[in-house]
Design an enzyme around this catalytic site. Structure first.
Site, PDB file in Angstrom:
ATOM      1  N   CYS A 185       0.620  -1.305   0.015  1.00  0.00           N
ATOM      2  CA  CYS A 185       0.228  -0.304   0.089  1.00  0.00           C
ATOM      3  C   CYS A 185       1.199   1.082   0.211  1.00  0.00           C
ATOM      4  CB  CYS A 185      -1.290  -0.188   0.776  1.00  0.00           C
ATOM      5  SG  CYS A 185      -0.148   0.048   2.790  1.00  0.00           S
ATOM      6  N   THR A 186       0.112   2.759  -0.132  1.00  0.00           N
ATOM      7  CA  THR A 186       1.098   3.922  -0.066  1.00  0.00           C
ATOM      8  C   THR A 186       2.096   3.648   1.120  1.00  0.00           C
ATOM      9  OG1 THR A 186      -0.543   4.408  -0.886  1.00  0.00           O
ATOM     10  CG2 THR A 186       1.140   6.107   0.087  1.00  0.00           C
TER      11      THR A 186
END
Length: 503
Positions: free
Chosen positions: A363-364
């Site tokens: 994810c980020t």
């Protein structure tokens, strides 16, 4: 040390009393608004039961503890825009402009949350009294409690604010700026005091952004000058609640305070909104963390010509569809979901997809993988589950031309940051390569739209046909803007909430 700027607020305690004076002055602390007095509380019986747990000497300090807890809770709901001219409070989806209104709301709706914080303050006062008695009997100076931790820091963290006497605040806006992205899963008992400390810290350093605090930890992204963000990191690392953090846990990117319209600091149930009770699904169940270099090797193996690896492994993007649309790892599985809170349902709907598979999640910044991988692990269907430590952000620091192609979506006014020149998405209207998001221009719609410069010049600035036509009707008929709670758009009405995927 420079004093933190405070908004004049007659609804708080008449003065923020230092904890050292709590015992002597507990009887003299009064609130301006009588409806906040404990005698008028709907949970008077609960307060009586709590008071009964303590020694008579501490019961006398109950009113002080509750009022301090109340003031701290109200402070955690304060929103201060960049111009600092229109302070307001936000709570339960409502906005309050006047101190008396937020105080009445908290008194009516949040007594159940005030009482545990009141208890925490009383427990601290109790431990301090015991420590003083021990010091008197042994003649030894105190400073630490029996558990080895410093006492009182959860209740009053003002001493943890950095020294800013050497800083010229008038020059901060002229310095290069940056945005910090970080999180820390840890146990925080006194969330509202940590929230008040965070707010004071950000205001002192003139930082904007968003910080979420919960019993399970903290999650934040803040922007400001590099001098300010450096002091912010030092303050974070000096706080006893975040002693497990290190400088590498803070992801940095070019930006500044202009990347956020205001400062928002609040207490929540989760530090990332997944919709799962942290008490039932702990972050401690998270998958094995892979350093960026190790994750890179796994992706390299996955993308090789070895068909067995392709069949046996899933490279899973835990982000929302509008994030993965403009940037992703090659050959990943990117769920077409609009919110991370849909992720558990997505896993449940596609359980067969993950059965006996090796899953590489990303994810980020890593925080969504902590909870997402924990949920996937709890299903006990995968052969192995791994997550990218530090997320795409840390991966791109080491491998800017690695296997992640396109832009990285960020939740601030920049929308994206780039490490390569690849454009993997296209304009919604003419299909030309395009990856610069803008908000839909139609009233009450908060969807993001990919519309190239040429199409925007032609008036194609809405996220879909429905919004485009509605916007034109509103313009033609000069319909005044109205306020609604949710956006109205066929983009959300027609989108399948939880898609069924195949490899």
């Amino acid at each position: 040390m420079q004093q933190t700027e405070k908004t004049s607020n007659p609804g708080l305690c008449e003065k923020q009393m230092p904890e050292a004076a709590a015992g002597e002055a507990s009887e003299s602390v009064n609130l301006v608004f009588p409806e906040l007095n404990i005698e008028n509380s709907e949970l008077h019986n609960g307060s009586k039961l709590l008071k009964a747990e303590f020694e008579p000497s501490l019961r006398k300090k109950f009113a002080f503890a509750r009022k301090k807890a109340f003031a701290t809770f109200v402070s955690s709901k304060e929103v201060i825009p960049m111009n600092k001219k229109s302070t307001h409070w936000e709570c339960c989806g409502q906005m309050f402009q006047e101190p008396v209104d937020i105080h009445k709301h908290v008194a009516r709706a949040h007594e159940k949350e005030i009482l545990p914080h009141t208890e925490a303050i009383l427990r601290f006062l109790e431990s301090r009294d015991k420590e003083k008695k021990q010091q008197a009997s042994t003649g030894r100076p105190g400073g630490q409690n029996g558990a080895g931790g410093t006492t009182g820091q959860e209740t009053d963290s003002s001493h943890l604010l950095p020294d800013t006497s050497h800083i010229n605040f008038d020059q901060l806006d002229k310095e290069p700026g940056e945005v910090l992205l970080y999180y820390c899963y840890c146990e925080i008992e006194d969330t509202h005091s940590v929230c008040a400390w965070q707010r004071a810290l950000c205001q002192l350093l003139q930082l904007t952004g968003k910080v979420r605090i919960a019993n399970e930890g903290i999650n934040g992204t803040v922007g400001g000058s590099k001098t300010a963000t450096g002091l912010y990191i030092e303050a974070m690392l000096s706080h006893p609640s975040f002693k497990a953090m290190c400088k590498e846990d803070f992801k940095r990117s070019d930006g500044g305070s202009y990347c956020f319209p205001e400062l928002r600091v609040g207490v929540y149930k989760e530090i990332v909104p997944m919709g799962m009770d942290p008490d039932k699904l702990s972050y401690k169940l998270a998958a094995i963390h892979l350093e960026p270099a190790d994750f890179h090797k796994e992706v390299e193996k996955f993308l090789s010509e070895d068909s067995l690896a392709l069949k046996d492994t899933i490279l899973l993007d835990c982000r929302n569809f509008y994030e993965s649309k403009i940037g992703q790892f090659k050959n990943c599985l990117a769920p077409d979901i609009r919110k991370f809170s849909y992720f558990p349902d997505y896993v449940d709907t596609n359980l067969e997809l993950f059965k006996e598979k090796k899953v590489l999640m990303y994810c980020t910044g890593g925080i969504r993988c902590e909870r997402g991988s924990a949920y996937l692990v709890s299903k006990k269907i995968c052969k192995e589950v791994y997550q990218l430590k530090g997320g795409i952000h840390k991966y791109l620091e080491q491998f800017p031309d690695g296997f992640y192609r396109g832009k990285l979506f960020v939740f601030d006014e920049r929308y994206t940051i780039a490490s390569n020149n690849d454009v993997i998405s296209e304009c919604r209207y003419c299909c030309t390569p395009w990856d610069q998001y803008r908000l839909c221009t139609t009233q009450n719609c908060c969807q993001l739209v990919l519309s190239c410069s040429q199409c925007r010049e032609k008036g194609h600035t809405a996220c879909c046909t429905f919004c485009q036509e509605k916007g034109q009707r509103l313009t033609d008929n000069s319909v005044p803007a109205c306020v609604v709670e949710k956006e109205e758009c066929e983009c959300t009405d027609t989108r399948l909430r939880v898609p069924i995927d195949t490899l």
